[in-house]
Scaffold this motif. Structure first.
Motif, PDB file in Angstrom:
ATOM      1  N   TYR A  76     -65.550 -59.756  24.283  1.00  0.00           N
ATOM      2  CA  TYR A  76     -64.987 -58.424  24.052  1.00  0.00           C
ATOM      3  C   TYR A  76     -65.328 -57.466  25.186  1.00  0.00           C
ATOM      4  N   LYS A 115     -60.724 -55.041  23.462  1.00  0.00           N
ATOM      5  CA  LYS A 115     -59.717 -55.013  22.386  1.00  0.00           C
ATOM      6  C   LYS A 115     -59.406 -56.421  21.912  1.00  0.00           C
ATOM      7  N   GLY A 116     -58.484 -57.112  22.516  1.00  0.00           N
ATOM      8  CA  GLY A 116     -58.163 -58.458  22.017  1.00  0.00           C
ATOM      9  C   GLY A 116     -58.394 -59.512  23.074  1.00  0.00           C
ATOM     10  N   LYS A 148     -55.702 -62.477  23.201  1.00  0.00           N
ATOM     11  CA  LYS A 148     -54.391 -61.995  23.662  1.00  0.00           C
ATOM     12  C   LYS A 148     -54.435 -61.601  25.133  1.00  0.00           C
ATOM     13  N   LYS A 193     -48.758 -65.461  24.273  1.00  0.00           N
ATOM     14  CA  LYS A 193     -49.719 -65.003  23.274  1.00  0.00           C
ATOM     15  C   LYS A 193     -50.106 -66.185  22.369  1.00  0.00           C
ATOM     16  N   GLY A 214     -51.951 -68.562  16.934  1.00  0.00           N
ATOM     17  CA  GLY A 214     -52.763 -68.500  15.715  1.00  0.00           C
ATOM     18  C   GLY A 214     -52.723 -67.167  15.002  1.00  0.00           C
ATOM     19  N   CYS A 215     -51.759 -66.312  15.330  1.00  0.00           N
ATOM     20  CA  CYS A 215     -51.782 -64.935  14.841  1.00  0.00           C
ATOM     21  C   CYS A 215     -50.923 -64.673  13.634  1.00  0.00           C
ATOM     22  N   ILE A 216     -50.134 -65.631  13.174  1.00  0.00           N
ATOM     23  CA  ILE A 216     -49.266 -65.286  12.032  1.00  0.00           C
ATOM     24  C   ILE A 216     -49.435 -66.284  10.902  1.00  0.00           C
ATOM     25  N   MET A 234     -57.391 -63.756  12.031  1.00  0.00           N
ATOM     26  CA  MET A 234     -56.156 -64.462  11.696  1.00  0.00           C
ATOM     27  C   MET A 234     -56.378 -65.947  11.959  1.00  0.00           C
ATOM     28  N   PRO A 235     -55.648 -66.857  11.300  1.00  0.00           N
ATOM     29  CA  PRO A 235     -54.591 -66.585  10.331  1.00  0.00           C
ATOM     30  C   PRO A 235     -55.144 -66.397   8.921  1.00  0.00           C
ATOM     31  N   PRO A 248     -57.410 -57.002  13.244  1.00  0.00           N
ATOM     32  CA  PRO A 248     -57.526 -57.536  14.612  1.00  0.00           C
ATOM     33  C   PRO A 248     -56.182 -57.564  15.338  1.00  0.00           C
ATOM     34  N   LEU A 249     -55.082 -57.355  14.601  1.00  0.00           N
ATOM     35  CA  LEU A 249     -53.765 -57.328  15.248  1.00  0.00           C
ATOM     36  C   LEU A 249     -53.594 -56.013  16.000  1.00  0.00           C
ATOM     37  N   SER A 250     -52.596 -55.964  16.889  1.00  0.00           N
ATOM     38  CA  SER A 250     -52.378 -54.734  17.664  1.00  0.00           C
ATOM     39  C   SER A 250     -51.577 -53.706  16.888  1.00  0.00           C
ATOM     40  N   PHE A 280     -48.292 -55.499  11.796  1.00  0.00           N
ATOM     41  CA  PHE A 280     -47.885 -56.885  11.588  1.00  0.00           C
ATOM     42  C   PHE A 280     -47.708 -57.518  12.958  1.00  0.00           C
ATOM     43  N   THR A 281     -47.389 -58.825  12.952  1.00  0.00           N
ATOM     44  CA  THR A 281     -47.461 -59.522  14.220  1.00  0.00           C
ATOM     45  C   THR A 281     -46.225 -59.389  15.104  1.00  0.00           C
ATOM     46  N   ARG A 282     -45.039 -59.387  14.540  1.00  0.00           N
ATOM     47  CA  ARG A 282     -43.890 -59.460  15.446  1.00  0.00           C
ATOM     48  C   ARG A 282     -43.232 -58.087  15.584  1.00  0.00           C
ATOM     49  N   ASP A 330     -56.513 -53.687  16.735  1.00  0.00           N
ATOM     50  CA  ASP A 330     -57.383 -54.395  17.693  1.00  0.00           C
ATOM     51  C   ASP A 330     -58.850 -54.321  17.272  1.00  0.00           C
ATOM     52  N   SER A 366     -46.442 -68.942   8.722  1.00  0.00           N
ATOM     53  CA  SER A 366     -47.210 -68.195   7.733  1.00  0.00           C
ATOM     54  C   SER A 366     -47.826 -69.147   6.719  1.00  0.00           C
TER      55      SER A 366
END
Lengths: 105, 410
Positions: A81, A86-87, A90, A100, A103-105, B157-158, B192-194, B197-199, B220, B297
């Protein structure tokens, strides 16, 4: 598709703003992407993470998660970090010229 | 006799046991399902328990009741898989040889993975809503709560049902408004997402909804630890988020037997081919649902869309032919947005959730990425569909592949 001019090359970006083709990437491009991400310089520790991410991506087709980075790259989460604020997953993926992580969704 | 072994009797395991019992010749195949518990929970209902809309006893049925006749249910946890000799070892020591194995052991929450989360305050002013106990304790707590700062925290995530944390906040906004105390409650999301939601398109639309409902967001936010004494979340970069009431979505992981068998990733999700649903590097092993590492998902709708493809591929595979059906990552989620309304999103590996309409014979069209009362009833109706059609393997009038009909490109 958006394009961007970095280190004298015109490059195509994907929907997340990452390089569409990871083979376009080189170290000079990484430095310019790092500047865009607000990093002052890329230290040997940054490069260790970037190199590790590219190696995993080439083998498995996806960039690793933060949890896996911590486990396998030899850099702990707190330091990750600091290196990539931040990420880390990413941000390091973008600088490494990779999409990217999925593993994010 | 050849042996089809299914590990896990939840949504995916039960649905596939029903489909396979119809499709296989039961004179030459026997079917076994292994699960540690005898109760089958309707997990999408957990979200509504804290707000008193469902009681947990409305959401549970005996597991056996939803398995077809002739399928043996073994109640046991799993020790490990020895793929070299096609054998699963149970906690009791019993060894089960298989000709074809289906992994459907899902994902669970692991609050112990985060420093300071699972301490004496867990269940006092820190809760989850992903377990029966967690959701019920939170319901009890909310009844007497006088207000303050409610923080929903996504650890990493996830997670199962990635829209559930947003739904929780939308429902909390409605719940406290209806109780006349919305002014005393500060609603916040640490993620932790920006964004929400993700998209991109859904992030923008859902982000606007959070703002309109007065729900603030710290994006974040990489949660490092929970400081129970000072009641705050601390991120890896030392950013802090204070709370009075913490509703945590802890780290989600696959079942521990996956780690013991050496077939998972860093979160114990089984490495799986995202199109054929065959486990990577293993012979005669398939994976369905949350247990896989697919970039889709973790949700019941995904399991449903996978099930027909999986059935086709299993039937090809056991006849010695290569699997031909391809899963496209299709997911379809109703999002409860409070005040008797809901939204619907529909997407896959390649196509992000888009606005427009979703056609459904007889009932639809449902509005996509937009609030409507019909979507809310769609979600409520789904509990009946789940028990009576989905688990029983009955075909629903929804295509397995995501279709562009009705969708409007962003």
């Amino acid at each position: 598709m958006e394009t961007i001019c970095l280190a004298g090359k015109t490059l195509t970006l994907d929907n997340d703003g990452n390089l569409a083709n990871c083979n376009d990437w080189n170290e000079a491009i990484a430095c310019e992407l790092a500047t865009q991400e607000g990093l002052d310089e890329l230290t040997p520790q940054h490069w260790a993470v970037i190199t590790y991410m590219r190696a995993v991506f080439h083998k498995e087709g996806d960039a690793p998660s933060i949890r896996r980075l911590t486990r396998e790259s030899g850099v702990d989460t707190k330091t990750l970090y600091k290196l990539f604020p931040k990420g880390p997953a990413k941000k390091a993926a973008r600088i490494a010229g990779l999409p990217k992580p999925k593993g994010c969704i | 006799m050849r042996h089809m072994l299914i590990l896990g009797g939840g949504t995916g395991g039960t649905m596939m046991a029903n489909k396979l019992a119809h499709a296989l010749d039961l004179n030459t195949w026997r079917l076994t399902v292994v699960d540690a518990t005898g109760e089958h929970y309707y997990q999408p209902g957990f979200l509504l328990v804290p707000f008193g809309a469902y009681r947990m006893r409305d959401l549970v049925r005996p597991r056996q009741q939803y398995l077809p006749q002739g399928v043996r249910l073994i109640r046991s946890s799993i020790e490990h898989l020895n793929a070299d000799i096609k054998t699963v070892v149970l906690a009791s020591g019993e060894q089960l040889r298989y000709d074809c194995l289906l992994i459907a052991t899902g994902a669970g929450i692991h609050p112990e993975q985060t420093e300071g989360l699972l301490d004496d305050e867990w269940g006092q002013n820190k809760f989850d809503f992903y377990t029966p106990t967690g959701a019920e304790r939170l319901a009890q707590f909310l009844k007497g709560w006088q207000g303050g700062r409610l923080v929903v925290s996504i650890t990493e995530m996830p997670i199962k049902c990635p829209v559930a944390p947003l739904e929780f906040l939308f429902l909390a906004d409605a719940y406290f408004t209806e109780r006349g105390m919305r002014g005393k409650v500060d609603l916040h999301l640490a993620t932790p997402l920006s964004g929400a939601f993700t998209r991109p398109t859904s992030n923008r639309i859902l982000g606007d909804m959070l703002r309109d409902k007065g729900i603030s967001v710290t994006p974040d936010f990489g949660l490092a630890r929970v400081d129970s004494r000072e009641k705050k979340l601390v991120a890896w970069d030392d950013t802090e988020v204070p709370y009075d009431l913490l509703v945590s979505v802890p780290t989600n992981m696959g079942d521990p037997w996956i780690a013991r068998s050496g077939i998972g990733n860093e979160l114990n999700f089984v490495l799986t081919n995202k199109e054929t649903l065959l486990a990577e590097g293993l012979e005669d092993v398939f994976v369905i649902g949350d247990a896989s590492n697919l970039p889709a998902s973790k949700a019941g709708s995904v399991v449903h869309f996978q099930s027909e493809i999986l059935l086709a591929n299993i039937l090809e595979h056991i006849e010695g032919r290569p699997p031909r059906a391809r899963f496209d990552g299709h997911a379809n989620c109703f999002i409860e947005s409070g005040f008797g309304k809901g939204m619907l999103i529909d997407f896959n590996y390649e196509t992000e959730p888009l606005p427009g309409t979703f056609p459904l014979p007889g009932l639809g069209p449902f509005a996509l990425l937009r609030e409507s009362p019909l979507n809310h009833y769609g979600k409520l109706m789904f509990r009946w569909v789940y028990w009576n059609l989905l688990l029983r393997g009955v075909e629903l009038p929804i295509a397995n592949e995501m279709l562009m009909a009705g969708k409007v490109a962003a």
